[in-house]
Design a protein around this motif. Structure first.
Motif, PDB file in Angstrom:
ATOM      1  N   LEU A  61       0.824  -1.203   0.000  1.00 35.05           N
ATOM      2  CA  LEU A  61       0.000   0.000   0.000  1.00 35.05           C
ATOM      3  C   LEU A  61       0.861   1.257   0.000  1.00 35.05           C
ATOM      4  O   LEU A  61       0.562   2.232  -0.701  1.00 35.05           O
ATOM      5  N   LEU A  62       1.938   1.248   0.768  1.00 34.89           N
ATOM      6  CA  LEU A  62       2.845   2.403   0.776  1.00 34.89           C
ATOM      7  C   LEU A  62       3.463   2.611  -0.602  1.00 34.89           C
ATOM      8  O   LEU A  62       3.537   3.741  -1.099  1.00 34.89           O
ATOM      9  N   ALA A  63       3.902   1.506  -1.237  1.00 31.09           N
ATOM     10  CA  ALA A  63       4.511   1.611  -2.560  1.00 31.09           C
ATOM     11  C   ALA A  63       3.510   2.080  -3.607  1.00 31.09           C
ATOM     12  O   ALA A  63       3.878   2.720  -4.599  1.00 31.09           O
ATOM     13  N   ALA A  64       2.237   1.776  -3.397  1.00 29.82           N
ATOM     14  CA  ALA A  64       1.203   2.193  -4.335  1.00 29.82           C
ATOM     15  C   ALA A  64       0.803   3.651  -4.148  1.00 29.82           C
ATOM     16  O   ALA A  64       0.081   4.203  -4.975  1.00 29.82           O
ATOM     17  N   GLY A  65       1.265   4.254  -3.052  1.00 35.42           N
ATOM     18  CA  GLY A  65       0.982   5.663  -2.841  1.00 35.42           C
ATOM     19  C   GLY A  65       0.003   5.976  -1.727  1.00 35.42           C
ATOM     20  O   GLY A  65      -0.392   7.136  -1.544  1.00 35.42           O
ATOM     21  N   VAL A  66      -0.391   4.974  -0.951  1.00 43.50           N
ATOM     22  CA  VAL A  66      -1.277   5.227   0.182  1.00 43.50           C
ATOM     23  C   VAL A  66      -0.460   5.869   1.307  1.00 43.50           C
ATOM     24  O   VAL A  66       0.579   5.332   1.691  1.00 43.50           O
TER      25      VAL A  66
END
Length: 242
Positions: A61-66
């Motif tokens: 999720l962090l890598a996806a931009g969350v």
């Protein structure tokens, strides 16, 4: 990796190895301390065995931009109100603090051994949680007319002769559904996850089978079907969270 990048086939490999390593370490620690529980409870009561899965979900999720402050895994911050009970602590939440919007709720469960004793407990717990969340949402407890949250269920089952053996069912008064006749516990869990998604109690589910003797191998888990795969689960999660 950003957005909907390809999901590796072995995305949960390290999580699965950590799952087994943690269970073994906890059982050994409790044995040395003279606090051996019956059966597998020495590993279950120690907790933490699902931490690798929580870390993988967080990293994706962090890598996806969350934003990091939207993701909550600390127990004190994973509590939300219910309809049939005051509150319940979940395993993984995504909450938008600006919009005060509950975006994601994920429950992560596992079972090693004691299949006959625990199958009904696990399924009833999951059905109850889903009912509580959706009823609370209907009653506006997560804000005024917000988009529905994404409810995910990730289940890890020990892959063994016992979990794959056919199981007889009692039919003293009425016939069970045909798909349950002779179904193993592995098949029962697969059907449970599929039906919960089909009936829209879960938005998505992930069902993994793993054997402790193969924990250090590559791959170290199997997926029973594509609709319950890790890739499908993660793609849907990221798409919704964004």
């Amino acid at each position: 990796m950003t957005g909907l990048s390809p999901i590796p086939d072995d995305v949960f490999r390290e999580a699965v190895q950590g799952f087994w390593d943690t269970r073994i370490a906890q059982a050994q620690t409790q044995a040395l301390a003279g606090k051996v529980d019956r059966g597998n409870r020495s590993a279950v009561t120690g907790g933490k065995q699902m931490d690798g899965f929580i870390l993988t979900l967080t990293n994706f999720l962090l890598a996806a931009g969350v934003p990091q402050n939207h993701i909550h895994v600390k127990k004190s911050l994973t509590v939300i109100p219910g309809f049939f009970r005051p509150t319940k602590m979940y395993d993984f939440l995504v909450v938008d603090p600006q919009k005060r919007q509950l975006k994601v709720v994920i429950e992560l469960k596992s079972q090693v051994g004691s299949f006959g004793n625990n199958f009904n407990n696990r399924t009833e717990e999951a059905m109850g949680a889903a009912l509580d969340i959706w009823t609370a949402y209907r009653e506006g407890m997560f804000g005024e007319a917000p988009p529905p949250p994404w409810l995910g269920y990730l289940f890890v089952l020990e892959d063994s002769l016992a979990s794959r053996a056919p199981v007889q069912v009692a039919e003293p008064h009425f016939a069970v559904l045909p798909e349950f006749r002779g179904a193993s516990y592995a098949k029962r869990y697969e059907l449970f996850c599929q039906k919960m998604v089909r009936e829209r109690h879960f938005t998505a589910a992930c069902f993994l089978l793993t054997n402790r003797e193969q924990s250090a191998q590559h791959p170290n888990y199997t997926e029973s079907c594509s609709d319950l795969s890790a890739a499908n689960f993660l793609h849907q999660l990221i798409r919704h969270a964004l």
